[in-house]
Design a protein around this motif. Structure first.
Motif, PDB file in Angstrom:
ATOM      1  N   VAL A 194      26.918  61.340  30.650  1.00  0.00           N
ATOM      2  CA  VAL A 194      26.248  62.486  30.337  1.00  0.00           C
ATOM      3  C   VAL A 194      25.573  62.320  28.977  1.00  0.00           C
ATOM      4  CG1 VAL A 194      26.466  65.254  30.424  1.00  0.00           C
ATOM      5  CG2 VAL A 194      27.783  63.708  31.732  1.00  0.00           C
ATOM      6  N   PRO A 195      24.339  62.457  29.010  1.00  0.00           N
ATOM      7  CA  PRO A 195      23.629  62.609  27.646  1.00  0.00           C
ATOM      8  C   PRO A 195      23.747  63.937  26.957  1.00  0.00           C
ATOM      9  CG  PRO A 195      21.915  62.943  29.545  1.00  0.00           C
ATOM     10  CD  PRO A 195      23.465  62.853  30.226  1.00  0.00           C
ATOM     11  N   ALA A 196      23.320  63.785  25.780  1.00  0.00           N
ATOM     12  CA  ALA A 196      23.256  65.054  24.998  1.00  0.00           C
ATOM     13  C   ALA A 196      21.988  65.831  25.238  1.00  0.00           C
ATOM     14  CB  ALA A 196      23.231  64.835  23.360  1.00  0.00           C
ATOM     15  N   PRO A 197      21.914  67.009  24.774  1.00  0.00           N
ATOM     16  CA  PRO A 197      20.796  67.901  25.060  1.00  0.00           C
ATOM     17  C   PRO A 197      19.543  67.245  24.492  1.00  0.00           C
ATOM     18  CG  PRO A 197      22.356  69.480  24.678  1.00  0.00           C
ATOM     19  CD  PRO A 197      22.939  68.017  24.311  1.00  0.00           C
ATOM     20  N   PRO A 198      18.381  67.154  25.027  1.00  0.00           N
ATOM     21  CA  PRO A 198      17.266  66.655  24.530  1.00  0.00           C
ATOM     22  C   PRO A 198      17.053  67.070  22.940  1.00  0.00           C
ATOM     23  CG  PRO A 198      16.571  67.407  26.428  1.00  0.00           C
ATOM     24  CD  PRO A 198      17.991  67.882  26.192  1.00  0.00           C
ATOM     25  N   PRO A 199      16.632  66.417  22.082  1.00  0.00           N
ATOM     26  CA  PRO A 199      16.551  66.932  20.632  1.00  0.00           C
ATOM     27  C   PRO A 199      15.514  68.051  20.727  1.00  0.00           C
ATOM     28  CG  PRO A 199      15.162  64.769  21.119  1.00  0.00           C
ATOM     29  CD  PRO A 199      15.825  65.096  22.284  1.00  0.00           C
ATOM     30  N   MET A 200      15.777  68.941  19.835  1.00  0.00           N
ATOM     31  CA  MET A 200      14.956  70.113  19.646  1.00  0.00           C
ATOM     32  C   MET A 200      13.958  70.083  18.513  1.00  0.00           C
ATOM     33  SD  MET A 200      16.729  72.110  21.856  1.00  0.00           S
ATOM     34  CE  MET A 200      15.773  73.354  21.665  1.00  0.00           C
ATOM     35  N   GLU A 201      14.211  68.933  17.711  1.00  0.00           N
ATOM     36  CA  GLU A 201      12.982  68.836  16.809  1.00  0.00           C
ATOM     37  C   GLU A 201      11.813  68.301  17.273  1.00  0.00           C
ATOM     38  OE1 GLU A 201      15.948  67.542  16.586  1.00  0.00           O
ATOM     39  OE2 GLU A 201      15.801  65.366  16.284  1.00  0.00           O
ATOM     40  N   MET A 202      11.864  67.900  18.554  1.00  0.00           N
ATOM     41  CA  MET A 202      10.518  67.178  19.377  1.00  0.00           C
ATOM     42  C   MET A 202       9.503  68.047  19.420  1.00  0.00           C
ATOM     43  SD  MET A 202      10.464  65.676  23.208  1.00  0.00           S
ATOM     44  CE  MET A 202      10.796  67.294  23.776  1.00  0.00           C
ATOM     45  N   ALA A 203       8.335  67.564  19.239  1.00  0.00           N
ATOM     46  CA  ALA A 203       7.019  68.522  19.423  1.00  0.00           C
ATOM     47  C   ALA A 203       6.835  69.003  20.522  1.00  0.00           C
ATOM     48  CB  ALA A 203       5.847  67.368  19.020  1.00  0.00           C
ATOM     49  N   GLU A 204       6.294  70.180  20.465  1.00  0.00           N
ATOM     50  CA  GLU A 204       6.155  71.018  21.706  1.00  0.00           C
ATOM     51  C   GLU A 204       5.378  70.180  22.784  1.00  0.00           C
ATOM     52  OE1 GLU A 204       7.717  73.754  22.848  1.00  0.00           O
ATOM     53  OE2 GLU A 204       8.758  73.870  20.915  1.00  0.00           O
ATOM     54  N   VAL A 205       5.598  70.453  24.179  1.00  0.00           N
ATOM     55  CA  VAL A 205       4.625  69.754  25.166  1.00  0.00           C
ATOM     56  C   VAL A 205       4.161  70.662  25.988  1.00  0.00           C
ATOM     57  CG1 VAL A 205       5.896  67.602  25.052  1.00  0.00           C
ATOM     58  CG2 VAL A 205       6.797  69.396  26.605  1.00  0.00           C
TER      59      VAL A 205
ATOM     60  N   PRO B 255      12.878  66.690  35.905  1.00  0.00           N
ATOM     61  CA  PRO B 255      13.749  66.847  34.962  1.00  0.00           C
ATOM     62  C   PRO B 255      15.440  66.828  35.751  1.00  0.00           C
ATOM     63  CG  PRO B 255      12.061  68.458  35.088  1.00  0.00           C
ATOM     64  CD  PRO B 255      12.005  67.831  36.236  1.00  0.00           C
ATOM     65  N   THR B 256      16.140  66.169  35.121  1.00  0.00           N
ATOM     66  CA  THR B 256      17.601  65.922  35.659  1.00  0.00           C
ATOM     67  C   THR B 256      18.345  65.654  34.407  1.00  0.00           C
ATOM     68  OG1 THR B 256      17.214  63.319  35.782  1.00  0.00           O
ATOM     69  CG2 THR B 256      16.712  64.901  37.604  1.00  0.00           C
ATOM     70  N   GLN B 257      19.465  65.924  34.716  1.00  0.00           N
ATOM     71  CA  GLN B 257      20.769  65.791  33.682  1.00  0.00           C
ATOM     72  C   GLN B 257      20.687  64.236  32.954  1.00  0.00           C
ATOM     73  OE1 GLN B 257      24.819  66.016  34.747  1.00  0.00           O
ATOM     74  NE2 GLN B 257      25.287  66.886  33.188  1.00  0.00           N
ATOM     75  N   LEU B 258      20.433  63.215  33.622  1.00  0.00           N
ATOM     76  CA  LEU B 258      20.556  61.961  32.941  1.00  0.00           C
ATOM     77  C   LEU B 258      18.959  61.376  33.094  1.00  0.00           C
ATOM     78  CD1 LEU B 258      23.600  60.542  35.133  1.00  0.00           C
ATOM     79  CD2 LEU B 258      23.758  61.631  32.632  1.00  0.00           C
ATOM     80  N   TYR B 259      18.147  62.188  32.780  1.00  0.00           N
ATOM     81  CA  TYR B 259      16.606  61.856  32.766  1.00  0.00           C
ATOM     82  C   TYR B 259      16.586  60.780  31.857  1.00  0.00           C
ATOM     83  CZ  TYR B 259      16.523  63.745  27.965  1.00  0.00           C
ATOM     84  OH  TYR B 259      16.615  63.985  26.585  1.00  0.00           O
TER      85      TYR B 259
ATOM     86  N   TYR C  38       7.552  60.300  29.993  1.00  0.00           N
ATOM     87  CA  TYR C  38       8.838  60.483  29.738  1.00  0.00           C
ATOM     88  C   TYR C  38       9.045  61.570  28.629  1.00  0.00           C
ATOM     89  CZ  TYR C  38      13.281  59.647  27.256  1.00  0.00           C
ATOM     90  OH  TYR C  38      14.254  60.052  26.699  1.00  0.00           O
ATOM     91  N   GLN C  39       8.278  61.546  27.674  1.00  0.00           N
ATOM     92  CA  GLN C  39       8.161  62.856  26.493  1.00  0.00           C
ATOM     93  C   GLN C  39       7.822  64.042  27.453  1.00  0.00           C
ATOM     94  OE1 GLN C  39       8.989  62.321  23.666  1.00  0.00           O
ATOM     95  NE2 GLN C  39       9.106  60.333  23.574  1.00  0.00           N
ATOM     96  N   ASP C  40       6.903  64.176  28.315  1.00  0.00           N
ATOM     97  CA  ASP C  40       6.628  65.432  29.170  1.00  0.00           C
ATOM     98  C   ASP C  40       7.994  65.868  29.763  1.00  0.00           C
ATOM     99  OD1 ASP C  40       4.143  65.424  27.956  1.00  0.00           O
ATOM    100  OD2 ASP C  40       3.129  64.749  29.896  1.00  0.00           O
ATOM    101  N   ASN C  41       8.477  64.863  30.353  1.00  0.00           N
ATOM    102  CA  ASN C  41       9.799  65.154  31.304  1.00  0.00           C
ATOM    103  C   ASN C  41      10.854  65.848  30.284  1.00  0.00           C
ATOM    104  OD1 ASN C  41      11.039  65.418  33.879  1.00  0.00           O
ATOM    105  ND2 ASN C  41      12.267  63.599  33.054  1.00  0.00           N
ATOM    106  N   GLU C  42      10.984  65.041  29.225  1.00  0.00           N
ATOM    107  CA  GLU C  42      11.927  65.643  28.250  1.00  0.00           C
ATOM    108  C   GLU C  42      11.721  66.870  27.622  1.00  0.00           C
ATOM    109  OE1 GLU C  42      14.399  63.295  24.609  1.00  0.00           O
ATOM    110  OE2 GLU C  42      12.143  63.392  24.339  1.00  0.00           O
TER     111      GLU C  42
END
Length: 733
Positions: free
Chosen positions: A26-37, A231-235, A320-324
């Motif tokens: 189970v992955p950790a949540p996507p990084p919040m510092e990622m640039a807005e998409v 968008p899935t849990q194990l994206y 992938y970045q958009d989906n993240e």
């Protein structure tokens, strides 16, 4: 019931955490510092085909096989009767199913599972048990039918889709050419129905691995490409598997011919440009007429292959970045959902609020993106007159992309609603909300949701049934509205609001005789319950007086009711108001007769005073003889003295008039008489109480029947929703 393999089964047959999903995966949540998409859900994803219609009423159970095992087990009939006598008791059903499984009795288990799944079709664990039962018994075709029926009832069940696919893989002859085609078709149906679920990763992975086993590397790439947009849990694992897949095979083997040729041409041109630049830097010159050695036809260098891989990943990285970004938006909502499967145990309010918040956000996303698309379309209109022909021809493509994005967002909203209705199937608020979302788009789809809710999951919830009837009436289908209310009255007999709603429906339809007949039937059936009998009698009398314009029949109804309930003050008050509202010269004798009857009845003192006062007021207003007025007034004064208390103070207005303005049941009645002390022998009364033209169920002491509108035995799961007669005509906004 016994667990299947290493899977843990909850109390209602739901599977616990799958062994295929270890905690480390189970992955950790996507990084919040990622640039807005982009705010558009799914980036470049395309909307999948419509999911399988989740209508459990559309499938029949398979016919039971002939009993080849003799008699039923000893305790079967007892447990069967307990379950059927109280079909809402989930525990009695699980006890029956567990007993049949322990006895290993195929016929008993089949019969029990069929009956159970009609009532609880969202328990996917029991669909799996049913399919396994048929397969162990050697009925592979029946096992497949059970899986199909289960998927019609709960198409978002990833576990049930995987179980069905594994069943086909274990029973089909893969040497036949139609077998792979059938399995691929099932995979596509599964992806269309459940592929957008946040926990659908195992389904995507199984599809990819199966295509690889078939040697269809290009098909596997196409499936991975689609998974990268969801968008899935194990994206993130899908992107890792795509990289591994690309690196383990030649690009020509995994890419479509069009993409491969496009990238090959692009990379070869890039190579030539690099080599030319390098040659210029090194001042290398070839002899005149000599060119760079051509690469043999059909062969590519390893360097070229690596460049193609880099280009492929560069394209996928943007997806992938958009989906993240989409996963990051949904992560907190998904993390707040602790029980995504069905269970009869109530959900706490925190969980209910979590679903509401998630739905609010997803619907807001749809509306925002649709508004952006509309604004973009309007912004382009002024420039269309000056655009060149090539730009004009590209406009339909842009509009098509906007329409596809809105359709994709709408599909995601629907998927979320369907997921919510699995976990919250016993809460009518979510079904009503789904109907509100669907109705502007499709009345038929909204009707299908009402049908699923009322005929399967909320059979004993009156409010949503009545809203369904109102929905059908509003859309002109009176026959269906009648059917819904009649079916509800059979399921929850004795609920007054249902009978009143049926009578009101007929009245609005112009069928006044049928409306009267329904109320007369209710009056006749309630003679053993005097209070309820009086309630229906008052309703019937008001219908006859106000709509049928027949006061004599209304009078007869009330008089007959008084023979059964002479102590019912509401009947006396309604009958008096009926007489008072008639011809004043013809009603004088009838009014006094009503008062005399009431004074002789076992009524409360304040009610007798009220009725006597009303008779006095009528006499004062309409009598043509002062002797009649004085006679009635003296009788009223005598009554005040007989009933005790400081009546002169009350007449002078010193006593709180509210004490006489409340009936026993707490409903408001008219104020008592006030006679000035300076004129003791001249009767002057207060303004009259509401006439028969007013609503007798809420005025002049005729109300307080709200308890008949709600029956505690038909309560909701989790918490009670108090509702009254007027509620339910229209869904809450």
């Amino acid at each position: 019931m016994a667990a299947e393999g290493c899977e843990e089964m909850s109390g209602n047959g739901e599977l616990g955490e799958s062994p295929d999903m270890e905690a480390s995966e189970v992955p950790a949540p996507p990084p919040m510092e990622m640039a807005e998409v982009s705010e558009e859900n799914g980036g470049t994803a395309t909307a999948p085909d419509a999911p399988v219609d989740p209508d459990p009423t559309s499938f029949p159970m398979p016919p039971a096989a002939e009993d080849e095992e003799g008699e039923m087990p000893a305790d079967f009939e007892r447990l069967w009767k307990v379950a059927h006598d109280n079909p809402q008791d989930f525990t009695s059903w699980t006890d029956l199913l567990q007993y049949c499984e322990q006895e290993s009795h195929v016929t008993a288990s089949r019969r029990s599972l069929e009956a159970f799944l009609v009532r609880y079709p969202l328990c996917y664990g029991y669909w799996k048990k049913f399919a396994d039962l048929e397969r162990r018994a050697g009925f592979n075709d029946k096992a497949e039918e059970v899986c199909i029926q289960g998927l019609q009832a709960i198409p978002l069940s990833v576990d049930l889709w995987i179980h069905y696919i594994n069943l086909l893989l274990g029973t089909l002859n893969m040497n036949l050419p139609e077998s792979p085609q059938k399995i691929r078709s099932v995979f596509e149906n599964a992806i269309a129905a459940a592929g957008l679920d946040f926990h659908s990763d195992r389904l995507w992975d199984l599809y990819v691995e199966w295509e690889k086993e078939q040697g269809n590397m290009k098909n596997a790439t196409a499936v991975l490409d689609r998974a990268l947009t969801v968008p899935t849990q194990l994206y993130n694992t899908h992107y890792d598997k795509f990289k591994e897949h690309l690196n383990n095979h030649e690009p020509k083997e995994v890419l479509s011919p069009e993409e491969y040729e496009e990238l090959r041409t692009l990379c070869r041109q890039s190579q030539k440009a690099e080599r030319a630049e390098q040659a210029q830097e090194k001042d290398e010159e070839r002899p005149p007429g000599e060119e760079e050695p051509a690469t043999p036809e059909g062969t590519d260098s390893e360097e070229l292959m690596q460049k193609i891989r880099e280009q492929v990943l560069a394209r996928r990285d943007k997806v992938y970045q958009d989906n993240e970004g989409e996963v990051r938006k949904r992560w907190n909502f998904e993390d707040a959902i602790k029980r995504p499967y069905f269970h009869v145990k109530p959900l706490d309010r925190i969980q209910l609020r979590a679903w509401h918040s998630y739905l609010d956000w997803e619907v807001a996303q749809l509306h925002s993106n649709a508004a952006d698309a509309t604004q973009s379309e309007y912004a382009q209109e002024p420039n269309q007159a000056t655009t060149e022909e090539s730009e004009v021809t590209s406009q339909p493509r842009v509009e098509s992309e906007d329409a596809a994005a809105v359709a994709r967002d709408d599909h995601r909203v629907r998927i979320l609603f369907e997921r919510c209705l699995i976990a919250c199937a016993l809460y009518e608020e979510f079904w009503i909300r789904y109907v509100q979302y669907l109705e502007p788009q499709s009345v038929d789809e909204a009707r299908a949701v009402y049908r699923r809710a009322c005929e399967i999951h909320l059979a004993y919830k009156p409010n949503i049934h009545m809203q369904w009837a109102t929905f059908e009436e509003r859309h002109g289908d009176l026959t269906e509205a009648r059917r819904v209310l009649e079916a509800l009255e059979k399921i929850v007999p004795g609920l007054v609001v249902v009978r009143l709603r049926r009578a009101a429906l007929e009245r609005r339809a112009g069928q006044l005789e049928q409306s009267e007949a329904l109320l007369r039937e209710a009056v006749a059936e309630s003679k053993e319950k005097p209070t309820l009998h009086a309630f229906y009698s008052i309703k019937l009398a008001r219908l006859l007086l106000k709509l049928s314009r027949n006061p004599s029949r209304a009078r007869s109804v009330l008089q007959e009711a008084l023979e059964i309930s002479p102590d019912n003050d509401k009947l006396h008050l309604n009958l008096l108001e009926l007489e008072v509202s008639g011809d004043p010269w013809a009603s004088a004798e009838a009014v006094q007769e009503c008062v005399t009857r009431a004074l002789a009845a076992p009524l409360a003192p304040h009610t007798k005073i009220l009725l006597s006062q009303r008779g006095l007021q009528f006499t004062e207003d309409y009598s043509d003889s002062i002797q009649s007025v004085l006679s009635v007034y003296e009788g009223h004064q005598k009554l005040l003295k007989e009933l005790g208390g400081t009546k002169r103070g009350a007449e002078n207005g010193d006593e709180d008039s509210e004490k006489l303005s409340k009936s026993e049941d707490g409903s408001a009645v008219a104020a008592s008489a006030q006679v000035p002390p300076t004129m003791p022998h001249v009767p002057i009364t207060t303004p009259p109480p509401p006439m028969m033209g007013a609503d007798m169920s809420t005025q002049a002491g005729y109300g307080a029947y709200s308890s008949w509108y709600q029956q505690p035995q038909y309560g909701s799961y989790g918490y009670q929703n108090t509702w009254n007669y007027n509620q339910g005509y229209y869904p809450p906004s």
